[in-house]
Design a protein around this motif. Sequence first.
Motif, PDB file in Angstrom:
ATOM      1  N   ALA A  35       0.828  -1.200   0.000  1.00  0.00           N
ATOM      2  CA  ALA A  35       0.000   0.000   0.000  1.00  0.00           C
ATOM      3  C   ALA A  35       0.861   1.248   0.000  1.00  0.00           C
ATOM      4  O   ALA A  35       1.946   1.265   0.574  1.00  0.00           O
ATOM      5  CB  ALA A  35      -0.907   0.001   1.225  1.00  0.00           C
ATOM      6  N   PRO A  36       0.405   2.304  -0.674  1.00  0.00           N
ATOM      7  CA  PRO A  36       1.152   3.570  -0.614  1.00  0.00           C
ATOM      8  C   PRO A  36       1.192   4.110   0.799  1.00  0.00           C
ATOM      9  O   PRO A  36       0.251   3.933   1.565  1.00  0.00           O
ATOM     10  CB  PRO A  36       0.338   4.488  -1.534  1.00  0.00           C
ATOM     11  CG  PRO A  36      -1.040   3.904  -1.545  1.00  0.00           C
ATOM     12  CD  PRO A  36      -0.854   2.426  -1.427  1.00  0.00           C
ATOM     13  N   ARG A  37       2.304   4.763   1.140  1.00  0.00           N
ATOM     14  CA  ARG A  37       2.483   5.241   2.500  1.00  0.00           C
ATOM     15  C   ARG A  37       1.890   6.616   2.684  1.00  0.00           C
ATOM     16  O   ARG A  37       1.910   7.449   1.783  1.00  0.00           O
ATOM     17  CB  ARG A  37       3.970   5.282   2.856  1.00  0.00           C
ATOM     18  CG  ARG A  37       4.647   3.932   2.711  1.00  0.00           C
ATOM     19  CD  ARG A  37       6.022   3.948   3.330  1.00  0.00           C
ATOM     20  NE  ARG A  37       5.953   4.227   4.742  1.00  0.00           N
ATOM     21  CZ  ARG A  37       5.629   3.316   5.665  1.00  0.00           C
ATOM     22  NH1 ARG A  37       5.347   2.105   5.304  1.00  0.00           N
ATOM     23  NH2 ARG A  37       5.588   3.650   6.944  1.00  0.00           N
ATOM     24  N   ARG A  38       1.346   6.864   3.872  1.00  0.00           N
ATOM     25  CA  ARG A  38       0.897   8.200   4.235  1.00  0.00           C
ATOM     26  C   ARG A  38       2.100   8.987   4.757  1.00  0.00           C
ATOM     27  O   ARG A  38       2.950   8.447   5.453  1.00  0.00           O
ATOM     28  CB  ARG A  38      -0.174   8.119   5.329  1.00  0.00           C
ATOM     29  CG  ARG A  38      -1.385   7.304   4.923  1.00  0.00           C
ATOM     30  CD  ARG A  38      -2.165   7.972   3.791  1.00  0.00           C
ATOM     31  NE  ARG A  38      -3.319   7.176   3.416  1.00  0.00           N
ATOM     32  CZ  ARG A  38      -4.521   7.314   3.974  1.00  0.00           C
ATOM     33  NH1 ARG A  38      -4.711   8.171   4.950  1.00  0.00           N
ATOM     34  NH2 ARG A  38      -5.527   6.570   3.573  1.00  0.00           N
ATOM     35  N   PRO A  39       2.172  10.244   4.443  1.00  0.00           N
ATOM     36  CA  PRO A  39       3.369  11.005   4.824  1.00  0.00           C
ATOM     37  C   PRO A  39       3.518  11.230   6.319  1.00  0.00           C
ATOM     38  O   PRO A  39       4.615  11.260   6.833  1.00  0.00           O
ATOM     39  CB  PRO A  39       3.194  12.331   4.088  1.00  0.00           C
ATOM     40  CG  PRO A  39       1.720  12.447   3.839  1.00  0.00           C
ATOM     41  CD  PRO A  39       1.230  11.040   3.648  1.00  0.00           C
ATOM     42  N   THR A  40       2.423  11.382   7.054  1.00  0.00           N
ATOM     43  CA  THR A  40       2.542  11.714   8.482  1.00  0.00           C
ATOM     44  C   THR A  40       1.588  10.886   9.313  1.00  0.00           C
ATOM     45  O   THR A  40       0.490  11.360   9.686  1.00  0.00           O
ATOM     46  CB  THR A  40       2.250  13.198   8.712  1.00  0.00           C
ATOM     47  OG1 THR A  40       0.951  13.503   8.191  1.00  0.00           O
ATOM     48  CG2 THR A  40       3.276  14.079   8.036  1.00  0.00           C
ATOM     49  N   PRO A  41       1.927   9.633   9.625  1.00  0.00           N
ATOM     50  CA  PRO A  41       1.028   8.834  10.452  1.00  0.00           C
ATOM     51  C   PRO A  41       0.921   9.419  11.855  1.00  0.00           C
ATOM     52  O   PRO A  41       1.905   9.814  12.456  1.00  0.00           O
ATOM     53  CB  PRO A  41       1.693   7.457  10.479  1.00  0.00           C
ATOM     54  CG  PRO A  41       3.124   7.731  10.186  1.00  0.00           C
ATOM     55  CD  PRO A  41       3.136   8.913   9.267  1.00  0.00           C
ATOM     56  N   ALA A  42      -0.338   9.477  12.345  1.00  0.00           N
ATOM     57  CA  ALA A  42      -0.557  10.097  13.652  1.00  0.00           C
ATOM     58  C   ALA A  42      -0.527   9.085  14.781  1.00  0.00           C
ATOM     59  O   ALA A  42      -0.567   9.461  15.939  1.00  0.00           O
ATOM     60  CB  ALA A  42      -1.907  10.822  13.648  1.00  0.00           C
ATOM     61  N   ILE A  43      -0.470   7.801  14.447  1.00  0.00           N
ATOM     62  CA  ILE A  43      -0.475   6.756  15.476  1.00  0.00           C
ATOM     63  C   ILE A  43       0.897   6.095  15.485  1.00  0.00           C
ATOM     64  O   ILE A  43       1.332   5.521  14.496  1.00  0.00           O
ATOM     65  CB  ILE A  43      -1.583   5.720  15.208  1.00  0.00           C
ATOM     66  CG1 ILE A  43      -2.950   6.413  15.215  1.00  0.00           C
ATOM     67  CG2 ILE A  43      -1.538   4.610  16.229  1.00  0.00           C
ATOM     68  CD1 ILE A  43      -4.094   5.512  14.861  1.00  0.00           C
ATOM     69  N   GLU A  44       1.594   6.172  16.592  1.00  0.00           N
ATOM     70  CA  GLU A  44       2.958   5.668  16.647  1.00  0.00           C
ATOM     71  C   GLU A  44       2.992   4.151  16.595  1.00  0.00           C
ATOM     72  O   GLU A  44       2.024   3.466  16.934  1.00  0.00           O
ATOM     73  CB  GLU A  44       3.652   6.158  17.916  1.00  0.00           C
ATOM     74  CG  GLU A  44       3.021   5.645  19.203  1.00  0.00           C
ATOM     75  CD  GLU A  44       3.708   6.211  20.424  1.00  0.00           C
ATOM     76  OE1 GLU A  44       4.474   5.444  21.038  1.00  0.00           O
ATOM     77  OE2 GLU A  44       3.490   7.386  20.746  1.00  0.00           O
ATOM     78  N   VAL A  45       4.130   3.639  16.126  1.00  0.00           N
ATOM     79  CA  VAL A  45       4.340   2.189  16.057  1.00  0.00           C
ATOM     80  C   VAL A  45       4.852   1.739  17.415  1.00  0.00           C
ATOM     81  O   VAL A  45       6.049   1.796  17.699  1.00  0.00           O
ATOM     82  CB  VAL A  45       5.338   1.839  14.932  1.00  0.00           C
ATOM     83  CG1 VAL A  45       5.609   0.343  14.915  1.00  0.00           C
ATOM     84  CG2 VAL A  45       4.807   2.307  13.586  1.00  0.00           C
ATOM     85  N   SER A  46       3.936   1.298  18.269  1.00  0.00           N
ATOM     86  CA  SER A  46       4.274   0.905  19.633  1.00  0.00           C
ATOM     87  C   SER A  46       3.050   0.260  20.259  1.00  0.00           C
ATOM     88  O   SER A  46       1.941   0.390  19.741  1.00  0.00           O
ATOM     89  CB  SER A  46       4.690   2.128  20.463  1.00  0.00           C
ATOM     90  OG  SER A  46       3.558   2.961  20.690  1.00  0.00           O
ATOM     91  N   PRO A  47       3.201  -0.450  21.378  1.00  0.00           N
ATOM     92  CA  PRO A  47       2.021  -0.988  22.070  1.00  0.00           C
ATOM     93  C   PRO A  47       1.010   0.100  22.416  1.00  0.00           C
ATOM     94  O   PRO A  47      -0.197  -0.112  22.334  1.00  0.00           O
ATOM     95  CB  PRO A  47       2.626  -1.624  23.326  1.00  0.00           C
ATOM     96  CG  PRO A  47       4.023  -1.971  22.934  1.00  0.00           C
ATOM     97  CD  PRO A  47       4.462  -0.883  22.002  1.00  0.00           C
TER      98      PRO A  47
END
Length: 621
Positions: A35-47
């Motif tokens: 999938a194409p990436r969004r430039p500014t994800p608002a949800i961090e990659v973490s638990p």
Amino acid sequence: MSSDIGRNDPCPCGSGRKYKKCCLRKQKVASGRVAPRRPTPAIEVSPRGWAELQRRLPDDVDTLAGATAALGDAGPDIHNWVWDMLTMWRRQSGSSAEAASLGASFAEEIVARFSAEDDAFRRSVEAERAFLLGRAGRTDEAEAICRRHIDAHPEEARAYCTLADVLLDAEPAEPARALEVLEEAAARPVSDAQSWDLARRIEEAREMLRTQEMRASEHYVEWDQFWEAFDDAGLDQKFEMARERIDNAPDFDAEWAFALMVEGLGAPCQEEGRRKEWLETLARLRARRPEVAKQESGSLGSMAVEFALAGHREYLDEALALMFEEPASAPDLVLREFELLAYAGETGLLDWLSEKWPEYREGENLMPHAYTEWASWAALAQLAAWAEEDIDRAHTLQELRDVLGDMWEELDPGRVERYVTEFVGAEPARFDAASAAEFDDADRVIESVTFAFGRDLVDAQGWHPFKALLAVQHLSAFLEHNARCEDPFQDAYATKQAMQSKAMRRQLKALREEWREGPRFAPHPDLAEGFAEAVYDEGMFGAPYSAAAFFEAVVRLTPWLAQRGFIERGELVEAIQGHFGQRINDVGAKYVRATGRHPLLVRGFADAADALDRAYGANRR
């Protein structure tokens, strides 16, 4: 996955495979596209991000696309976000069983949360879950998941490969079982074996099994015990133990020879000055185990050359014979020793270069520069041999071409001609500031000055021509740069050492003022040291002997220039040599340490320091 990972980069999951053959493939298998990436994800990659995502998603959203749409522009693409999370857990699982268990739980929750996703996505995430369970020490659970998918889709390689990874990653590893699983996949045969590198995986499992069986063998246990005792032994006992292994060990192979002679005995023999005993032990190894010595001829021969030239030249012929036994098998090690042989004045190197050239030329997988470097050393060795015999006897370019034969095709004839006409046989020793005016090309003047000084190193200062040529190679490049430098203290080759004391700052400030007005051939000490550092860092192993030859020569250059009218002001000569006097001990000590206090370097820098003392003792610290 991070968008800055290239397809051919190592996969960030730690598998050791390329990204395109590991996690990128898993993404593609999961959904048929990345999938194409969004430039500014608002949800961090973490638990914490996973908890936030679940809080923000409506209960009825059960697909990745639906989740992405529900979050809108402020959220990430959930497909990529999920794989970023799995990658994070895989990375952390390598050092934490707890992280592995948490990652496995996350994978299980993802499958449940997005229950309407297709079966391909579910299987790919469950494969990650199985791997993470294995990392957590829960091998039975991981195997149950993989076996369920194997039974449902026996034509797909993924579950077989995942189970094999789990078994190979287990503690202790189970390569025999992993090999059975992979061979089961090959026997089906699975339809995507190439995509999953099945053949490579099978070979790696076999190699791991062979290693495991070897380590369980009686001989391996014996060697393990040997190394424990060897590490604690003094050097006399190490020699006794080495001789016993060479004579009696039933499985003494090239790996053991390298570990014993290079890793085990090399450093302590160099530190304690017992190189001759090492050379005697090597002779024993070659007599008792000729095939083993041949397999490690590059590394053993390279060290033997260094030890022989440190005061035991009676062993040099044997060392060279070993080093050149199969020169194309270890070209970097062989080429590394040429500068030491030049520094030591060993023009006999030419015989080996000529004899072994056809074999070297046929060597596979050698970079083009390796052939040019080989031929260049042959040309310098012949010039040095001619100069050693009679530096005033003229030779021609055709003579050199006849000597080199096919190697000539690797060289730049224009550059070689300058060496033939100006270092051997011509009359540049009488070259002075007045004759320099006859040259229109500034670069030509610099090279002529350099060659003339190189001859003086041989004629008046007792240098071997091969060592002089080693210095000349770098002196002309340095003087070109030196002559064009506007401000030595803002130059790329300037060092920080000049600013370490107020006294030196004052002296160099005064020198800088004189420098702007004076002749530009005079070597600036700060630039010379920086240039030597650059030479030292050349190549895979560095070039300490070339750097040393350059620096030992450049500290002698100023009075030679002054005698020939290139520097008219005596105080400038004194200032330059005074600064060289402050540098040479430190520079010499650094290069000597780097080569294990090789006696040739110790003596070379001591000679240069003595020459400064005799001429400029008042400026020496």
